[in-house]
Write a protein that holds these residues in place. Structure first.
Motif, PDB file in Angstrom:
ATOM      1  N   THR A 138       5.107  26.609  36.498  1.00 26.10           N
ATOM      2  CA  THR A 138       4.866  25.279  35.936  1.00 26.10           C
ATOM      3  C   THR A 138       6.014  24.327  36.231  1.00 26.10           C
ATOM      4  N   ARG A 141       5.757  23.180  39.787  1.00 26.52           N
ATOM      5  CA  ARG A 141       4.637  22.246  39.947  1.00 26.52           C
ATOM      6  C   ARG A 141       5.041  20.852  39.450  1.00 26.52           C
ATOM      7  N   ILE A 142       5.709  20.778  38.322  1.00 29.37           N
ATOM      8  CA  ILE A 142       6.139  19.487  37.783  1.00 29.37           C
ATOM      9  C   ILE A 142       7.130  18.821  38.739  1.00 29.37           C
ATOM     10  N   CYS A 171       1.014  28.560  37.973  1.00 32.79           N
ATOM     11  CA  CYS A 171      -0.181  27.734  38.169  1.00 32.79           C
ATOM     12  C   CYS A 171      -0.917  28.216  39.417  1.00 32.79           C
ATOM     13  N   LEU A 184      -1.308  14.783  34.814  1.00 33.93           N
ATOM     14  CA  LEU A 184      -1.200  16.071  35.486  1.00 33.93           C
ATOM     15  C   LEU A 184       0.037  16.842  35.018  1.00 33.93           C
ATOM     16  N   GLN A 187      -0.631  18.134  31.464  1.00 31.63           N
ATOM     17  CA  GLN A 187      -1.547  19.269  31.519  1.00 31.63           C
ATOM     18  C   GLN A 187      -0.808  20.532  31.939  1.00 31.63           C
ATOM     19  N   THR A 188       0.103  20.378  32.884  1.00 31.10           N
ATOM     20  CA  THR A 188       0.863  21.533  33.362  1.00 31.10           C
ATOM     21  C   THR A 188       1.758  22.103  32.269  1.00 31.10           C
ATOM     22  N   THR A 189       2.441  21.246  31.532  1.00 35.51           N
ATOM     23  CA  THR A 189       3.327  21.748  30.474  1.00 35.51           C
ATOM     24  C   THR A 189       2.532  22.417  29.354  1.00 35.51           C
ATOM     25  N   THR A 191       0.047  24.319  29.637  1.00 37.58           N
ATOM     26  CA  THR A 191      -0.418  25.651  29.984  1.00 37.58           C
ATOM     27  C   THR A 191       0.458  26.738  29.371  1.00 37.58           C
ATOM     28  N   SER A 206      11.156  18.581  30.704  1.00 32.96           N
ATOM     29  CA  SER A 206      10.044  19.476  30.400  1.00 32.96           C
ATOM     30  C   SER A 206      10.587  20.670  29.644  1.00 32.96           C
TER      31      SER A 206
END
Length: 207
Positions: A138, A141-142, A171, A184, A187-189, A191, A206
């Protein structure tokens, strides 16, 4: 010796060099965070009240120093420094960009209300278009979203101006991803029950 706290308000009127306007500032109001524990973090904002009696921010006035420049979108930094006593340090209180300017003129007074919003404002306007991502944590991805040319926050010249905790969830790979950058990222955080915010120093963080 007793400690002294000095607050500095600076604006990059020319887009790069910060000018200290603290002597003209009569009030600042800063708000960031969230209203309830389970809420997403919202955009932080700041309102600066500027004493414009010298017409330094009045567009078209002969005494105007900064009023004839483009103010909307210029970066603002508010910092505090503690000196003396047992402590000696400085820190940012707020960083963001100007989104609105209100002029209020009275019989013998003139003030300017400067509205500043943190990095969420830029992320909320940034889009991700037909992007592909490999399987990654994650946090990666961020970071990759923030690095995209359409997002670029903070810009590539200072990518270390971030505080992204290492993620433990991977992810899935994805292709043809479209959407709002901020959505986006949030949403990723989520998860792994994390949160994303722009902290008091204006740093995308984050957890």
């Amino acid at each position: 010796m007793s400690a002294t706290v000095v607050v500095t308000v600076a604006i990059a009127f020319d887009g790069s060099t910060f000018t200290d306007i603290s002597s003209r500032v009569t009030r600042t109001s800063i708000r960031y965070g969230r209203d309830r524990l389970l809420d997403e973090f919202n955009s932080g904002s700041c309102i600066i009240t500027y004493d414009n009696a010298n017409n330094s921010l009045t567009p078209g006035h002969s005494d105007s120093t900064y009023g004839n420049t483009q103010l909307i979108g210029r970066e603002v930094r508010i910092s505090s420094a503690v000196t003396g006593g047992s402590d000696s340090y400085s820190t940012y209180l707020f960083r963001g960009t100007i989104t609105d300017i209100d002029y209020v003129a009275g019989f013998d007074t003139s003030t300017v209300s400067i509205t500043v919003v943190d990095g969420f404002e830029k992320l909320g306007r940034a889009t991700v278009l037909n992007q592909s991502f490999s399987a990654e944590t994650t946090s990666t991805r961020i970071t990759n979203i923030l690095d995209l040319a359409t997002v670029d926050y903070p810009d590539e010249s200072n990518p270390n101006d971030r505080d992204i905790n290492t993620g433990s969830v991977t992810c899935a790979s994805a292709s043809g991803v479209n959407g709002n950058a901020l959505d986006l990222i949030q949403q990723t955080t989520r998860t792994e029950n994390g949160r994303f915010l722009s902290n008091h120093a204006g740093t995308p963080s984050s957890t």
